[in-house]
Write a protein that holds these residues in place. Structure first.
Motif, PDB file in Angstrom:
ATOM      1  N   TYR A  54     -22.133  57.046  -7.671  1.00  0.00           N
ATOM      2  CA  TYR A  54     -21.084  56.889  -6.653  1.00  0.00           C
ATOM      3  C   TYR A  54     -19.706  57.119  -7.248  1.00  0.00           C
ATOM      4  O   TYR A  54     -18.870  57.833  -6.656  1.00  0.00           O
ATOM      5  CB  TYR A  54     -21.173  55.493  -6.030  1.00  0.00           C
ATOM      6  CG  TYR A  54     -20.100  55.237  -4.993  1.00  0.00           C
ATOM      7  CD1 TYR A  54     -20.120  55.907  -3.775  1.00  0.00           C
ATOM      8  CD2 TYR A  54     -19.061  54.341  -5.237  1.00  0.00           C
ATOM      9  CE1 TYR A  54     -19.139  55.694  -2.828  1.00  0.00           C
ATOM     10  CE2 TYR A  54     -18.079  54.123  -4.290  1.00  0.00           C
ATOM     11  CZ  TYR A  54     -18.131  54.802  -3.085  1.00  0.00           C
ATOM     12  OH  TYR A  54     -17.142  54.586  -2.152  1.00  0.00           O
ATOM     13  N   THR A  88     -19.303  60.764  -7.957  1.00  0.00           N
ATOM     14  CA  THR A  88     -19.144  61.502  -6.693  1.00  0.00           C
ATOM     15  C   THR A  88     -17.716  61.414  -6.199  1.00  0.00           C
ATOM     16  O   THR A  88     -17.102  62.434  -5.835  1.00  0.00           O
ATOM     17  CB  THR A  88     -20.091  60.933  -5.624  1.00  0.00           C
ATOM     18  OG1 THR A  88     -21.448  61.113  -6.040  1.00  0.00           O
ATOM     19  CG2 THR A  88     -19.887  61.628  -4.283  1.00  0.00           C
ATOM     20  N   MET A  89     -17.162  60.210  -6.183  1.00  0.00           N
ATOM     21  CA  MET A  89     -15.791  60.030  -5.718  1.00  0.00           C
ATOM     22  C   MET A  89     -14.808  60.746  -6.637  1.00  0.00           C
ATOM     23  O   MET A  89     -13.865  61.408  -6.170  1.00  0.00           O
ATOM     24  CB  MET A  89     -15.457  58.539  -5.630  1.00  0.00           C
ATOM     25  CG  MET A  89     -16.352  57.757  -4.681  1.00  0.00           C
ATOM     26  SD  MET A  89     -16.333  58.399  -2.982  1.00  0.00           S
ATOM     27  CE  MET A  89     -14.672  57.929  -2.478  1.00  0.00           C
ATOM     28  N   ASN A 146     -15.320  64.825  -6.292  1.00  0.00           N
ATOM     29  CA  ASN A 146     -14.794  65.363  -5.037  1.00  0.00           C
ATOM     30  C   ASN A 146     -13.290  65.159  -4.921  1.00  0.00           C
ATOM     31  O   ASN A 146     -12.581  66.003  -4.367  1.00  0.00           O
ATOM     32  CB  ASN A 146     -15.513  64.715  -3.847  1.00  0.00           C
ATOM     33  CG  ASN A 146     -16.902  65.287  -3.629  1.00  0.00           C
ATOM     34  OD1 ASN A 146     -17.075  66.420  -3.205  1.00  0.00           O
ATOM     35  ND2 ASN A 146     -17.912  64.489  -3.924  1.00  0.00           N
ATOM     36  N   CYS A 147     -12.808  64.042  -5.450  1.00  0.00           N
ATOM     37  CA  CYS A 147     -11.363  63.786  -5.433  1.00  0.00           C
ATOM     38  C   CYS A 147     -10.627  64.795  -6.310  1.00  0.00           C
ATOM     39  O   CYS A 147      -9.547  65.283  -5.946  1.00  0.00           O
ATOM     40  CB  CYS A 147     -11.082  62.359  -5.892  1.00  0.00           C
ATOM     41  SG  CYS A 147      -9.415  61.792  -5.544  1.00  0.00           S
ATOM     42  N   SER A 205     -15.272  68.451   0.466  1.00  0.00           N
ATOM     43  CA  SER A 205     -15.181  67.365  -0.511  1.00  0.00           C
ATOM     44  C   SER A 205     -14.774  66.060   0.161  1.00  0.00           C
ATOM     45  O   SER A 205     -15.293  64.985  -0.182  1.00  0.00           O
ATOM     46  CB  SER A 205     -14.167  67.731  -1.608  1.00  0.00           C
ATOM     47  OG  SER A 205     -14.625  68.811  -2.378  1.00  0.00           O
ATOM     48  N   MET A 225     -17.101  62.624   0.325  1.00  0.00           N
ATOM     49  CA  MET A 225     -16.653  61.285  -0.082  1.00  0.00           C
ATOM     50  C   MET A 225     -16.920  60.274   1.024  1.00  0.00           C
ATOM     51  O   MET A 225     -17.336  59.144   0.760  1.00  0.00           O
ATOM     52  CB  MET A 225     -15.168  61.318  -0.447  1.00  0.00           C
ATOM     53  CG  MET A 225     -14.870  61.984  -1.772  1.00  0.00           C
ATOM     54  SD  MET A 225     -13.176  61.718  -2.352  1.00  0.00           S
ATOM     55  CE  MET A 225     -12.271  62.744  -1.204  1.00  0.00           C
ATOM     56  N   CYS A 226     -16.687  60.688   2.262  1.00  0.00           N
ATOM     57  CA  CYS A 226     -16.956  59.795   3.401  1.00  0.00           C
ATOM     58  C   CYS A 226     -18.443  59.533   3.550  1.00  0.00           C
ATOM     59  O   CYS A 226     -18.870  58.390   3.755  1.00  0.00           O
ATOM     60  CB  CYS A 226     -16.395  60.413   4.684  1.00  0.00           C
ATOM     61  SG  CYS A 226     -14.600  60.603   4.730  1.00  0.00           S
ATOM     62  N   SER A 267     -20.744  59.673   1.321  1.00  0.00           N
ATOM     63  CA  SER A 267     -21.238  58.861   0.212  1.00  0.00           C
ATOM     64  C   SER A 267     -20.809  57.405   0.324  1.00  0.00           C
ATOM     65  O   SER A 267     -21.436  56.534  -0.294  1.00  0.00           O
ATOM     66  CB  SER A 267     -20.734  59.442  -1.115  1.00  0.00           C
ATOM     67  OG  SER A 267     -21.220  58.725  -2.212  1.00  0.00           O
ATOM     68  N   SER A 268     -19.782  57.136   1.133  1.00  0.00           N
ATOM     69  CA  SER A 268     -19.198  55.786   1.174  1.00  0.00           C
ATOM     70  C   SER A 268     -19.630  54.949   2.372  1.00  0.00           C
ATOM     71  O   SER A 268     -19.371  53.747   2.385  1.00  0.00           O
ATOM     72  CB  SER A 268     -17.665  55.881   1.175  1.00  0.00           C
ATOM     73  OG  SER A 268     -17.198  56.527   0.010  1.00  0.00           O
TER      74      SER A 268
END
Length: 325
Positions: free
Chosen positions: A35, A38-39, A42-43, A67, A71-72, A74-75
């Motif tokens: 996680y 990933t953040m 993509n960030c 991206s 992020m959304c 994955s969250s």
């Protein structure tokens, strides 16, 4: 919120991925790392595209939006899943469950249309290069992104329009780590076989048709560049290959979950982990490793940040040496 008053169930129990304490510790560490990466990945892509002038093109504008959606996606459930590994009893409120369904279908619906938009962009760039600048303008790109979010919103509202009016008066155990439409409607106090079959099949058909449309477009593009051996053709082939890998990773699990008639909760859990955790994690890796422009710009930004950090630390060290003891 009158529809919520029909429900006697105030919360749902999530069984999670496993009940083994050893595996829970392992999954907690592994998914926490995935996680965070990933953040971060993509960030970095999002900030690199926004801060690099020569990446301000339609393709990279769409990539930066992908991206953001990753992020959304994955969250919406991963942080809660990570926290639940420490909980003896994993529960989620009725409103929280509905929110997860809303966010899941919003982000997946949006990403579906955005991936189609990205394939359209590559099709025009490769098959109609002379008309690319007139067809794919900045206004068109913004329109494609707005359309993606609009379709995603309409799709998720069509799912909630049915589930909000279902009575939930007894069973409340969900054999997964998040709420999704196929799992929640099975807990309703009425026979929802026909409704569930219709809604789930509709989502599956939409995913399948979208995948076939994307597959067709990429086949046309690959056939177009097949007989070319220039550097530009190789770059286009590499870009399209990266796009198709992303498409396959995203649509494969979705099609299987929503169209396979025989339920297997273990398989569904694995596929759910794949498109909610692994796919958003792999997307930035695929695009940076197979796209020289993004990789070069990203390395420049990282080197510049490391240099600035070194200068800052050096300045702090000099100030400490100059200050009286």
């Amino acid at each position: 919120m009158e529809e919520f008053n029909h429900s006697r169930v105030s919360e749902f129990v999530l069984l999670g991925l496993t009940d083994s304490p050893e595996l829970q510790i392992f999954f907690n560490v592994m998914f926490s790392i995935f996680y965070l990466m990933t953040m971060l990945g993509n960030c970095l892509i999002l900030l690199t595209v926004l801060s690099t002038p020569h990446l301000h093109s339609p393709m990279y504008f769409l990539l930066s939006n992908l991206s953001l959606i990753d992020m959304c996606l994955s969250s919406f459930a991963t942080p809660k899943m990570i926290m639940d590994f420490f909980a003896q009893r994993k529960t989620i409120s009725f409103e929280g469950c509905i929110s997860q369904i809303f966010l899941l279908h919003l982000f997946t619906g949006t990403e579906t249309v955005l991936l189609i938009s990205m394939s359209f962009d590559r099709y025009i760039a490769i098959c109609k290069p002379l008309h690319y600048s007139t067809i794919i303008s900045q206004r068109v790109c913004v329109g494609l992104v707005v359309t993606s979010w609009t379709v995603g919103f309409l799709h998720t509202m069509s799912q909630l329009a049915f589930i909000l009016y279902l009575p939930f008066c007894g069973p409340n155990v969900i054999d997964s780590f998040f709420c999704d439409f196929p799992l929640v409607i099975q807990l309703a106090c009425i026979d929802v076989y026909v409704l569930g079959l219709f809604m789930i099949s509709t989502s599956g058909v939409i995913a399948l048709v979208s995948f076939l449309l994307l597959l067709t477009s990429y086949i046309i593009v690959l056939v177009t560049i097949k007989d070319h051996s220039s550097t530009g053709s190789f770059k286009a082939f590499s870009t399209c290959t990266a796009h198709f890998i992303v498409v396959l990773m995203f649509f494969g699990p979705c099609i299987f979950i929503y169209m396979w008639p025989f339920r297997n909760f273990l398989v569904d859990k694995v596929l759910s982990v794949f498109y909610t955790i692994f796919t958003p994690f792999l997307n930035p890796l695929i695009y940076t490793l197979r796209n020289r422009e993004v990789k070069t710009a990203l390395m420049k930004k990282l080197r510049a940040n490391i240099y600035n950090l070194g200068q800052l630390l050096q300045g702090i060290q000099c100030n400490k040496q100059k200050s009286p003891v």
